[in-house]
Design a protein around this motif. Sequence first.
Motif, short mmCIF file in Angstrom:
data_model
loop_
_atom_site.label_atom_id
_atom_site.label_comp_id
_atom_site.label_asym_id
_atom_site.label_seq_id
_atom_site.Cartn_x
_atom_site.Cartn_y
_atom_site.Cartn_z
N LEU A 27 5.62 -2.61 5.35
CA LEU A 27 4.56 -2.00 6.14
C LEU A 27 4.09 -2.94 7.24
O LEU A 27 4.05 -4.15 7.08
N GLU A 31 -0.78 -1.11 8.65
CA GLU A 31 -0.35 0.16 8.07
C GLU A 31 -0.56 0.11 6.57
O GLU A 31 -0.29 -0.90 5.93
N ASN A 33 -0.13 2.13 2.65
CA ASN A 33 0.86 2.88 1.91
C ASN A 33 0.30 4.29 1.62
O ASN A 33 -0.16 4.57 0.54
N PHE A 34 0.34 5.17 2.63
CA PHE A 34 -0.21 6.51 2.51
C PHE A 34 0.46 7.29 1.39
O PHE A 34 1.68 7.21 1.21
N PRO A 36 2.12 10.58 -0.14
CA PRO A 36 3.01 11.52 0.57
C PRO A 36 2.26 12.65 1.29
O PRO A 36 2.62 13.01 2.40
N ARG A 39 1.13 11.52 4.69
CA ARG A 39 2.16 11.14 5.66
C ARG A 39 2.64 12.33 6.49
O ARG A 39 2.97 12.19 7.65
N GLN A 40 2.64 13.50 5.88
CA GLN A 40 3.16 14.70 6.54
C GLN A 40 2.24 15.15 7.66
O GLN A 40 1.03 15.28 7.48
N ARG A 42 1.18 13.66 10.34
CA ARG A 42 0.24 12.68 10.91
C ARG A 42 0.54 12.37 12.36
O ARG A 42 -0.34 11.94 13.08
N SER A 45 5.11 7.46 13.85
CA SER A 45 4.88 6.19 13.16
C SER A 45 5.16 5.01 14.08
O SER A 45 4.65 3.92 13.86
N PHE A 89 -0.90 5.85 11.97
CA PHE A 89 -0.50 5.04 10.82
C PHE A 89 -0.96 3.59 10.90
O PHE A 89 -1.11 2.93 9.90
N GLU A 104 -4.48 5.96 -0.08
CA GLU A 104 -3.46 5.41 -0.98
C GLU A 104 -3.58 5.90 -2.41
O GLU A 104 -2.59 5.97 -3.13
#
Length: 139
Positions: A27, A31, A33-34, A36, A39-40, A42, A45, A89, A104
Amino acid sequence: MSSPDRNGSAGGDEVSQVDGLRDDPALDPYEINFLPGFRQGRGPSAPFVNEFGVTIGDHQYESPESPLSQWTEETDPAVMAGDQWVHPFKDIGFMTSENREYFEQGIAPQSGIFMHPDKNVAMGIEEGDSQTLDEQSGN
């Protein structure tokens, strides 16, 4: 609270909390650790160039194209508002403990911590109308 260092650690007891959440060495320093679900959709990156020609997400915060570098008394602060100034991110704001817990671990932030339950601070109140919530509700 101290400012985060290059690795996102804040100092004191928060260091172990932040380091414990940071399990992916790939990372970016800002950034997280989003989960899942976060993450979609967003956005990009990778760093991107916004409508002002400023690269967002490269951690180079001084840019000749930035309104901050050209600020005068006539500059409208609204030019610095909006999503075009925040990387989806890689934003330092994700380093706060509340944001890390939410993105997270899925722990929703505590509500009401910045509220004034005994004051009505709503817009549109006539000046001089300083009723408390108890007075408004008839208590």
